[in-house]
Write a protein that holds these residues in place. Structure first.
Motif, PDB file in Angstrom:
ATOM      1  N   UNK A  52     -41.299  20.132 -17.682  1.00 19.16           N
ATOM      2  CA  UNK A  52     -42.141  21.047 -16.905  1.00 19.16           C
ATOM      3  C   UNK A  52     -43.614  20.656 -17.048  1.00 19.16           C
ATOM      4  N   UNK A  53     -44.010  20.255 -18.246  1.00 20.01           N
ATOM      5  CA  UNK A  53     -45.401  19.826 -18.486  1.00 20.01           C
ATOM      6  C   UNK A  53     -45.773  18.652 -17.572  1.00 20.01           C
ATOM      7  N   UNK A  54     -44.871  17.673 -17.460  1.00 20.75           N
ATOM      8  CA  UNK A  54     -45.170  16.499 -16.644  1.00 20.75           C
ATOM      9  C   UNK A  54     -44.955  16.737 -15.152  1.00 20.75           C
ATOM     10  N   UNK A  55     -44.121  17.694 -14.820  1.00 20.73           N
ATOM     11  CA  UNK A  55     -43.818  17.967 -13.417  1.00 20.73           C
ATOM     12  C   UNK A  55     -44.828  18.935 -12.782  1.00 20.73           C
ATOM     13  N   UNK A  56     -45.455  19.778 -13.582  1.00 20.28           N
ATOM     14  CA  UNK A  56     -46.376  20.806 -13.077  1.00 20.28           C
ATOM     15  C   UNK A  56     -47.511  20.255 -12.214  1.00 20.28           C
ATOM     16  N   UNK A  57     -48.142  19.132 -12.560  1.00 24.76           N
ATOM     17  CA  UNK A  57     -49.208  18.638 -11.678  1.00 24.76           C
ATOM     18  C   UNK A  57     -48.718  18.363 -10.243  1.00 24.76           C
ATOM     19  N   UNK A  58     -47.478  17.928 -10.106  1.00 21.35           N
ATOM     20  CA  UNK A  58     -46.917  17.692  -8.772  1.00 21.35           C
ATOM     21  C   UNK A  58     -46.728  19.026  -8.034  1.00 21.35           C
ATOM     22  N   UNK A  59     -46.323  20.053  -8.787  1.00 18.06           N
ATOM     23  CA  UNK A  59     -46.150  21.389  -8.195  1.00 18.06           C
ATOM     24  C   UNK A  59     -47.504  21.935  -7.747  1.00 18.06           C
ATOM     25  N   UNK A  60     -48.488  21.836  -8.613  1.00 17.48           N
ATOM     26  CA  UNK A  60     -49.837  22.326  -8.279  1.00 17.48           C
ATOM     27  C   UNK A  60     -50.452  21.527  -7.143  1.00 17.48           C
ATOM     28  N   UNK A  61     -50.035  20.282  -7.006  1.00 14.24           N
ATOM     29  CA  UNK A  61     -50.539  19.430  -5.938  1.00 14.24           C
ATOM     30  C   UNK A  61     -49.829  19.637  -4.607  1.00 14.24           C
ATOM     31  N   UNK A  62     -48.919  20.614  -4.572  1.00 16.12           N
ATOM     32  CA  UNK A  62     -48.260  20.946  -3.317  1.00 16.12           C
ATOM     33  C   UNK A  62     -47.075  20.061  -2.953  1.00 16.12           C
ATOM     34  N   UNK A  63     -46.512  19.356  -3.919  1.00 18.71           N
ATOM     35  CA  UNK A  63     -45.397  18.447  -3.635  1.00 18.71           C
ATOM     36  C   UNK A  63     -44.051  19.160  -3.529  1.00 18.71           C
ATOM     37  N   UNK A  64     -44.014  20.450  -3.864  1.00 19.27           N
ATOM     38  CA  UNK A  64     -42.774  21.228  -3.767  1.00 19.27           C
ATOM     39  C   UNK A  64     -42.966  22.350  -2.764  1.00 19.27           C
ATOM     40  N   UNK A  65     -41.966  22.560  -1.911  1.00 16.30           N
ATOM     41  CA  UNK A  65     -42.048  23.600  -0.889  1.00 16.30           C
ATOM     42  C   UNK A  65     -41.897  24.992  -1.483  1.00 16.30           C
ATOM     43  N   UNK A  66     -41.266  25.083  -2.644  1.00 17.04           N
ATOM     44  CA  UNK A  66     -41.083  26.400  -3.270  1.00 17.04           C
ATOM     45  C   UNK A  66     -40.930  26.244  -4.781  1.00 17.04           C
ATOM     46  N   UNK A  67     -41.094  27.354  -5.466  1.00 14.40           N
ATOM     47  CA  UNK A  67     -40.914  27.360  -6.916  1.00 14.40           C
ATOM     48  C   UNK A  67     -39.457  27.075  -7.272  1.00 14.40           C
ATOM     49  N   UNK A  68     -38.535  27.521  -6.426  1.00 19.47           N
ATOM     50  CA  UNK A  68     -37.104  27.293  -6.670  1.00 19.47           C
ATOM     51  C   UNK A  68     -36.780  25.795  -6.661  1.00 19.47           C
ATOM     52  N   UNK A  69     -37.401  25.051  -5.729  1.00 19.14           N
ATOM     53  CA  UNK A  69     -37.181  23.605  -5.684  1.00 19.14           C
ATOM     54  C   UNK A  69     -37.773  22.921  -6.917  1.00 19.14           C
ATOM     55  N   UNK A  70     -38.920  23.402  -7.369  1.00 21.44           N
ATOM     56  CA  UNK A  70     -39.538  22.887  -8.593  1.00 21.44           C
ATOM     57  C   UNK A  70     -38.601  23.094  -9.780  1.00 21.44           C
ATOM     58  N   UNK A  71     -38.053  24.304  -9.886  1.00 18.27           N
ATOM     59  CA  UNK A  71     -37.149  24.622 -10.990  1.00 18.27           C
ATOM     60  C   UNK A  71     -35.887  23.765 -10.936  1.00 18.27           C
ATOM     61  N   UNK A  72     -35.354  23.561  -9.743  1.00 22.17           N
ATOM     62  CA  UNK A  72     -34.148  22.751  -9.590  1.00 22.17           C
ATOM     63  C   UNK A  72     -34.412  21.306 -10.011  1.00 22.17           C
ATOM     64  N   UNK A  73     -35.552  20.771  -9.608  1.00 22.37           N
ATOM     65  CA  UNK A  73     -35.908  19.394  -9.978  1.00 22.37           C
ATOM     66  C   UNK A  73     -36.109  19.301 -11.491  1.00 22.37           C
ATOM     67  N   UNK A  74     -36.779  20.290 -12.080  1.00 19.94           N
ATOM     68  CA  UNK A  74     -36.999  20.301 -13.532  1.00 19.94           C
ATOM     69  C   UNK A  74     -35.660  20.328 -14.271  1.00 19.94           C
TER      70      UNK A  74
END
Length: 85
Positions: free
Chosen positions: A29-51
């Motif tokens: 999550x620490x390494x993936x969060x910058x991509x989330x904050x940068x708008x690379x995920x359409x939703x929080x659910x997709x971020x969680x699934x990728x994590x």
């Protein structure tokens, strides 16, 4: 003569594995969060699934190794995000 594995040993093993997975997840999550904050995920659910997917991959790669999985997590996050896995 080997002793049979007791349920206490098995419970302790499961607990250690659970703690290891949790540490891996925090690292991912620490390494993936910058991509989330940068708008690379359409939703929080997709971020969680990728994590979760990356966490499982790191765990599989490191479960029998004496490592925290930090470097593996960093590499896999980069691979997933830059190469569209």
């Amino acid at each position: 003569i080997e002793k049979p594995v007791s349920t206490v040993d098995m419970d302790e093993s499961k607990l250690m594995e659970s703690k290891h997975i949790k540490l891996i997840a925090e690292t991912v999550v620490k390494y993936l969060t910058p991509y989330y904050k940068g708008g690379r995920f359409a939703s929080k659910e997709l971020f969680k699934a990728k994590a979760k997917t990356i966490t499982q991959e790191v765990h599989e790669l490191t479960k029998s190794l004496p490592t925290s999985g930090k470097e593996e997590a960093k590499r896999l996050v980069r691979e997933h995000m830059e190469h569209g896995k």
